[in-house]
Design a protein around this motif. Sequence first.
Motif, short mmCIF file in Angstrom:
data_model
loop_
_atom_site.label_atom_id
_atom_site.label_comp_id
_atom_site.label_asym_id
_atom_site.label_seq_id
_atom_site.Cartn_x
_atom_site.Cartn_y
_atom_site.Cartn_z
N PHE A 132 2.79 6.54 6.38
CA PHE A 132 2.04 5.51 7.10
C PHE A 132 2.14 5.80 8.58
O PHE A 132 3.20 6.12 9.10
CB PHE A 132 2.48 4.08 6.73
CG PHE A 132 3.86 3.70 7.21
CD1 PHE A 132 4.02 3.01 8.40
CD2 PHE A 132 4.98 3.99 6.46
CE1 PHE A 132 5.28 2.63 8.84
CE2 PHE A 132 6.24 3.62 6.88
CZ PHE A 132 6.39 2.94 8.08
N GLN A 133 0.97 5.74 9.23
CA GLN A 133 0.85 6.10 10.63
C GLN A 133 -0.05 5.07 11.33
O GLN A 133 -0.88 4.43 10.69
CB GLN A 133 0.23 7.50 10.78
CG GLN A 133 1.02 8.62 10.12
CD GLN A 133 2.26 8.99 10.91
OE1 GLN A 133 2.19 9.53 12.01
NE2 GLN A 133 3.43 8.68 10.35
N TYR A 134 0.12 4.99 12.64
CA TYR A 134 -0.70 4.04 13.41
C TYR A 134 -1.92 4.70 14.03
O TYR A 134 -2.75 4.03 14.63
CB TYR A 134 0.15 3.36 14.47
CG TYR A 134 1.29 2.60 13.86
CD1 TYR A 134 1.06 1.51 13.02
CD2 TYR A 134 2.62 2.98 14.06
CE1 TYR A 134 2.10 0.82 12.42
CE2 TYR A 134 3.67 2.29 13.45
CZ TYR A 134 3.40 1.22 12.64
OH TYR A 134 4.42 0.55 12.04
N SER A 135 -2.06 6.02 13.89
CA SER A 135 -3.27 6.72 14.30
C SER A 135 -3.47 7.90 13.35
O SER A 135 -2.57 8.24 12.57
CB SER A 135 -3.17 7.22 15.75
OG SER A 135 -2.44 8.43 15.82
N LEU A 136 -4.65 8.52 13.43
CA LEU A 136 -4.97 9.66 12.56
C LEU A 136 -4.97 10.98 13.34
O LEU A 136 -5.48 11.98 12.85
CB LEU A 136 -6.35 9.44 11.92
CG LEU A 136 -6.44 8.24 10.97
CD1 LEU A 136 -7.89 8.07 10.48
CD2 LEU A 136 -5.49 8.40 9.79
N GLN A 156 0.82 -1.21 0.00
CA GLN A 156 0.00 0.00 0.00
C GLN A 156 0.86 1.26 0.00
O GLN A 156 0.49 2.27 -0.61
CB GLN A 156 -0.95 0.00 1.21
CG GLN A 156 -2.08 -1.00 1.12
CD GLN A 156 -3.03 -0.72 -0.03
OE1 GLN A 156 -3.16 0.40 -0.50
NE2 GLN A 156 -3.71 -1.77 -0.49
N HIS A 181 -6.77 2.10 5.12
CA HIS A 181 -6.54 1.51 6.44
C HIS A 181 -6.10 0.06 6.23
O HIS A 181 -6.85 -0.75 5.69
CB HIS A 181 -7.82 1.57 7.27
CG HIS A 181 -7.59 1.26 8.72
ND1 HIS A 181 -8.61 0.92 9.57
CD2 HIS A 181 -6.45 1.23 9.46
CE1 HIS A 181 -8.12 0.70 10.79
NE2 HIS A 181 -6.81 0.88 10.73
N HIS A 219 -6.47 7.67 1.30
CA HIS A 219 -6.30 7.10 2.65
C HIS A 219 -6.75 5.65 2.62
O HIS A 219 -7.88 5.35 2.21
CB HIS A 219 -7.13 7.90 3.66
CG HIS A 219 -7.19 7.27 5.02
ND1 HIS A 219 -8.26 7.44 5.87
CD2 HIS A 219 -6.31 6.45 5.68
CE1 HIS A 219 -8.05 6.77 6.99
NE2 HIS A 219 -6.87 6.16 6.89
N HIS A 262 -2.45 3.23 8.89
CA HIS A 262 -3.09 4.08 7.90
C HIS A 262 -2.04 4.54 6.90
O HIS A 262 -0.96 5.00 7.29
CB HIS A 262 -3.73 5.30 8.56
CG HIS A 262 -4.76 4.97 9.58
ND1 HIS A 262 -6.10 4.81 9.26
CD2 HIS A 262 -4.65 4.75 10.92
CE1 HIS A 262 -6.77 4.51 10.36
NE2 HIS A 262 -5.92 4.47 11.38
N LEU A 314 -1.49 7.31 4.07
CA LEU A 314 -2.03 8.60 3.66
C LEU A 314 -1.18 9.16 2.54
O LEU A 314 0.05 9.24 2.67
CB LEU A 314 -2.03 9.57 4.84
CG LEU A 314 -2.76 9.08 6.10
CD1 LEU A 314 -2.27 9.81 7.33
CD2 LEU A 314 -4.25 9.27 5.93
N LYS A 362 -3.73 14.25 11.42
CA LYS A 362 -4.21 14.58 10.08
C LYS A 362 -4.34 16.09 9.86
O LYS A 362 -4.00 16.61 8.80
CB LYS A 362 -5.56 13.92 9.80
CG LYS A 362 -5.46 12.48 9.33
CD LYS A 362 -6.78 11.96 8.81
CE LYS A 362 -7.11 12.59 7.48
NZ LYS A 362 -8.37 12.06 6.91
#
Length: 196
Positions: free
Chosen positions: A146-150, A27, A167, A165, A176, A178, A153
């Motif tokens: 890429f992140q583990y929370s939003l 991704q 998931h 985006h 995530h 982005l 944003k």
Amino acid sequence: MSFLVEFIRNPSVVGSLVPSSHELTEQVISPIDFARAECIVEYGPGTGVFTDVLLQRRRAETAVVLMEVNRRFARQLQERYREQPNVHIIHGSADQTGAHLRRLGIPHVDYVVCGLPFSSLPRRMGWRILEHTAQLLHPNGRLVLFQYSLRNKRLFERFFRPENHVHVLLNVPPAHVLVYAPKAAESASKPATAAA
């Protein structure tokens, strides 16, 4: 094991206990147009999970610049990729990328791949990295995060225009991805207090 050791030593720099999954890697890599990319920068390559795929798919003339603040990971990357042409491993912070690109004679960046843990980075450092990245990217370039929370944003969108985006559940932890395009620098003027 090296991921676990470095996470315990400095969790604000190493964002996860384990390397990323194949699903997350696909991704993250999918937004990149390898046929046109002249320079790809990766912030925080760690042990090279994404780097391996970048190097498999890039053209030989595409420059890949790896910015790694962790000294142990940087040494491992130097050893691993020392025979690869057009790969530059730099032990340093992402907000200093521009100076290294100038030294290398690289005029612009087409893609930045970034998995830095903005939720645990110092607020001012996160802001500086994003502001710096917005200045580095070609107008047609993209930032792939890429992140583990939003939770960040709103901060990302001060400097970039959101495009996609996804998931990814098949990762530990779920992540995530982005994708952001640059937007005009004047629209990202800095407020008195940065968003978390």
